[in-house]
Design an enzyme around this catalytic site. Structure first.
Site, PDB file in Angstrom:
ATOM      1  N   CYS A 132     -54.094 -56.523 -23.801  1.00  0.00           N
ATOM      2  CA  CYS A 132     -55.244 -56.073 -23.027  1.00  0.00           C
ATOM      3  C   CYS A 132     -55.761 -54.716 -23.486  1.00  0.00           C
ATOM      4  CB  CYS A 132     -54.897 -56.036 -21.541  1.00  0.00           C
ATOM      5  SG  CYS A 132     -53.347 -55.189 -21.164  1.00  0.00           S
ATOM      6  N   HIS A 244     -58.132 -50.839 -17.145  1.00  0.00           N
ATOM      7  CA  HIS A 244     -57.458 -49.939 -18.077  1.00  0.00           C
ATOM      8  C   HIS A 244     -58.456 -48.932 -18.631  1.00  0.00           C
ATOM      9  CE1 HIS A 244     -54.020 -52.373 -17.693  1.00  0.00           C
ATOM     10  NE2 HIS A 244     -53.909 -52.883 -18.901  1.00  0.00           N
TER      11      HIS A 244
END
Length: 358
Positions: A132, A244
């Site tokens: 990710c 994130h």
């Protein structure tokens, strides 16, 4: 005639997002099967906002013959068992685990970055989805690399607890609540308290002192973008539920001003540039949550090196960092190789990709 699509691990965070995004994007599927372990067999999952309910099947008893592609979100151990079976049955596996990412016979694909790599999928009938934190970074770096050739990247990540799954999200919630009422906040999933704290440790430690998460960012960036790029990463878990963030310092072989970089990023596929020199003129995980874009902010020249830029990058890790990228790979696979689906759906898909490029 459309595709027959499997989502394995459909009851987890990423699997549910895969199902939702297939529905959101109008993926040309005639049939969608949702799989999980035996304990979830018989549960029902909503197919986006369509009102359609899908019944969860036991992956152990599922026959993949006759299915076109399977989106896997079941972790490396289960993938090791089931991916070869599905691939051998003719069902192309798009895998979200780390198991096949560095396999030289398995393409590691981010459609905005290296779409041509997908052409190598026939060697194993498996395509890997990157980590990710890597996925959003290479989306931001690709247009800049094309413009001025990146030589080195220094990245510090601020990774949400959803990257550790539902148990990570539950731990942040429970610890936060317990701290407010004076109860114990002992860690279970994480190595230290995550509520009101940050933890510079994601995945296991390696012999050189780095963590496996940091190693993934290094080797995956080289495989996806350019093996000549030097990368060093520090990966940190932060008390954010979804999204994130990354602080990037990038060095180039050629000169690239901050203004030119902003112009390039503004026109690049998959990127949303939010960069105003004012309070709130930048993206945070709150804005990125639930969105498909990789947000870039705080683009500025780094005066400590020759040809250097600093920038801030934010993305929804459950979407672009996992589920969305997998669905985009499925769309790319369909366009370039399988070529099923009704013509209108394929034209709409191509139009959406063109609009992103524009």
């Amino acid at each position: 005639m459309g595709y027959r699509v499997v989502v394995a691990g459909a009851t987890g965070n990423v699997g549910r997002e895969m199902v939702n995004i297939l529905a959101e994007r109008g993926f040309p599927a005639d049939e969608v099967a949702v799989l999980a372990s035996s304990r979830s067999q018989g549960d029902q999952i909503e197919y986006g906002d369509t009102g359609k309910l899908l019944k969860v099947q036991n992956i152990e008893h599922f026959d993949p013959a006759g299915w076109d592609m399977a989106l896997f979100a079941i972790g490396s151990e289960a993938t090791k068992v089931y991916a070869p079976k599905f691939a051998a049955a003719g069902c192309t596996v798009i895998d979200n685990s780390s198991l096949y990412r560095m396999d030289p016979d398995v393409p590691l694909v981010v459609p905005e970055v290296n779409p041509d790599a997908i052409d190598g999928y026939k060697a194993r009938n498996i395509i890997a989805n990157p980590n990710c934190s890597t996925a959003q970074m290479v989306v931001a770096l690709k247009p800049l690399h094309d413009a001025a050739t990146i030589t080195r990247v220094v990245v510090a990540t601020y990774q949400s607890v959803s990257g550790a799954g539902k148990v990570g999200m539950d731990e942040l919630f429970e610890q936060s609540r317990n701290i407010f009422v004076g109860d114990s906040a002992e860690p279970k999933k994480f190595t230290k308290q995550i509520a009101f704290n940050v933890i510079p440790h994601i995945d296991s430690f390696l012999d050189d002192g780095s963590t496996k998460e940091e190693w993934k960012m290094v080797v995956e960036t080289k495989k996806i973008l350019d093996p000549k790029i030097k990368v060093t990463a520090t990966c940190v878990r932060v008390p954010v539920f979804v999204g994130h963030s990354e602080a990037l310092n990038v060095e180039f072989a050629n000169e690239l001003s901050a203004e030119d970089a902003k112009r390039i990023l503004r026109e690049a596929p998959g990127i949303m540039l939010i960069d105003k020199h004012e309070d709130g003129g930048y993206a945070t995980p709150i804005e990125a949550a639930g969105d498909d874009a990789t947000y870039v902010s705080r683009v500025r020249e780094d005066p400590t090196v020759e040809n250097g830029l600093a920038l801030w990058c934010v993305s929804d890790n459950l979407r672009k960092g996992a589920a969305l990228n997998a669905v985009q790979i499925a769309e790319l696979l369909g366009r370039r190789h399988l070529k099923k689906g009704n013509e209108a759906a394929l034209i709409a898909d191509e139009a959406r990709e063109t609009a992103n490029e524009d």
